[in-house]
Design an enzyme around this catalytic site. Structure first.
Site, PDB file in Angstrom:
ATOM      1  N   TYR A  95       0.782  -0.866   0.365  1.00  0.00           N
ATOM      2  CA  TYR A  95       0.166  -0.081  -0.089  1.00  0.00           C
ATOM      3  C   TYR A  95       0.655   1.177  -0.438  1.00  0.00           C
ATOM      4  O   TYR A  95       2.099   1.053   0.409  1.00  0.00           O
ATOM      5  CB  TYR A  95      -0.731   0.002   1.408  1.00  0.00           C
ATOM      6  CG  TYR A  95      -0.187   0.465   2.015  1.00  0.00           C
ATOM      7  CD1 TYR A  95      -0.149   1.761   2.826  1.00  0.00           C
ATOM      8  CD2 TYR A  95      -0.122  -0.843   3.470  1.00  0.00           C
ATOM      9  CE1 TYR A  95       0.289   1.707   4.433  1.00  0.00           C
ATOM     10  CE2 TYR A  95       0.878  -0.732   4.710  1.00  0.00           C
ATOM     11  CZ  TYR A  95       0.839   0.914   5.177  1.00  0.00           C
ATOM     12  OH  TYR A  95       1.495   1.450   6.406  1.00  0.00           O
ATOM     13  N   CYS A  96      -0.066   1.977  -0.517  1.00  0.00           N
ATOM     14  CA  CYS A  96       0.644   3.769   0.283  1.00  0.00           C
ATOM     15  C   CYS A  96      -0.358   4.898   0.072  1.00  0.00           C
ATOM     16  O   CYS A  96      -0.805   4.382   0.894  1.00  0.00           O
ATOM     17  CB  CYS A  96       1.192   3.942  -1.577  1.00  0.00           C
ATOM     18  SG  CYS A  96       0.138   4.547  -2.421  1.00  0.00           S
TER      19      CYS A  96
END
Length: 165
Positions: A95-96
């Protein structure tokens, strides 16, 4: 002869997770190439202890807050130590902020031989929009989230979250 540029985008997956905000969903559909398989926040929340969770944001973003149990991997310069002990066939969730950087890292990890890599659809923004917690590097729950910049912060709709950029 008319020559049209070919897109490297994949079709939008039919089983794409739904986001709480349809405008955010529409924005991500324009931003992402869907080259890395997706996982939804509810699915991740239900099996958080059974996956290797890697954060692909900047160190500064990670240190404001991250999903509990995540290892910092980074984006521009990968911290290879985050991959130590991760079997090539293990389930990895990346994820970011919104999913763009994590999608790119997903492609890179798959090229490195990791076979079960997914991108958290909506990423940490969608995670907090669902009311799921984030923590500081010491493991303390926090209401702060680095939202990359002011423009992208519009996609964090959870009113209890303090937006930092």
């Amino acid at each position: 002869i008319l020559v049209l540029p070919m897109s490297c985008a994949q079709p939008i997956p039919a089983d794409k997770p739904q986001l709480k905000n349809p405008d955010y969903d529409a924005r991500l559909q324009r931003l992402l190439s869907f080259s890395t398989p997706l996982i939804g926040v509810e699915t991740l929340h239900n099996k958080l202890n059974d996956v290797y969770l890697l954060d692909t944001r900047s160190r500064e973003e990670f240190e404001v807050s991250h999903i509990e149990g995540a290892r910092y991997l980074g984006y521009r310069n990968l911290e290879e130590s985050a991959l130590e002990g991760v079997p090539k066939e293990a389930e990895i969730v990346l994820y970011c902020s919104v999913g763009y950087r994590s999608e790119k890292i997903g492609n890179r990890l798959r090229n490195m031989g990791y076979t079960n890599v997914t991108n958290l659809y909506g990423s940490i923004f969608e995670w907090v929009n669902h009311g799921y917690p984030v923590v500081t590097p010491t493991g303390t729950a926090t209401d702060s989230l680095h939202t990359y910049n002011e423009n992208w912060s519009q996609w964090v709709n959870e009113p209890t979250i303090k937006k930092i950029w």
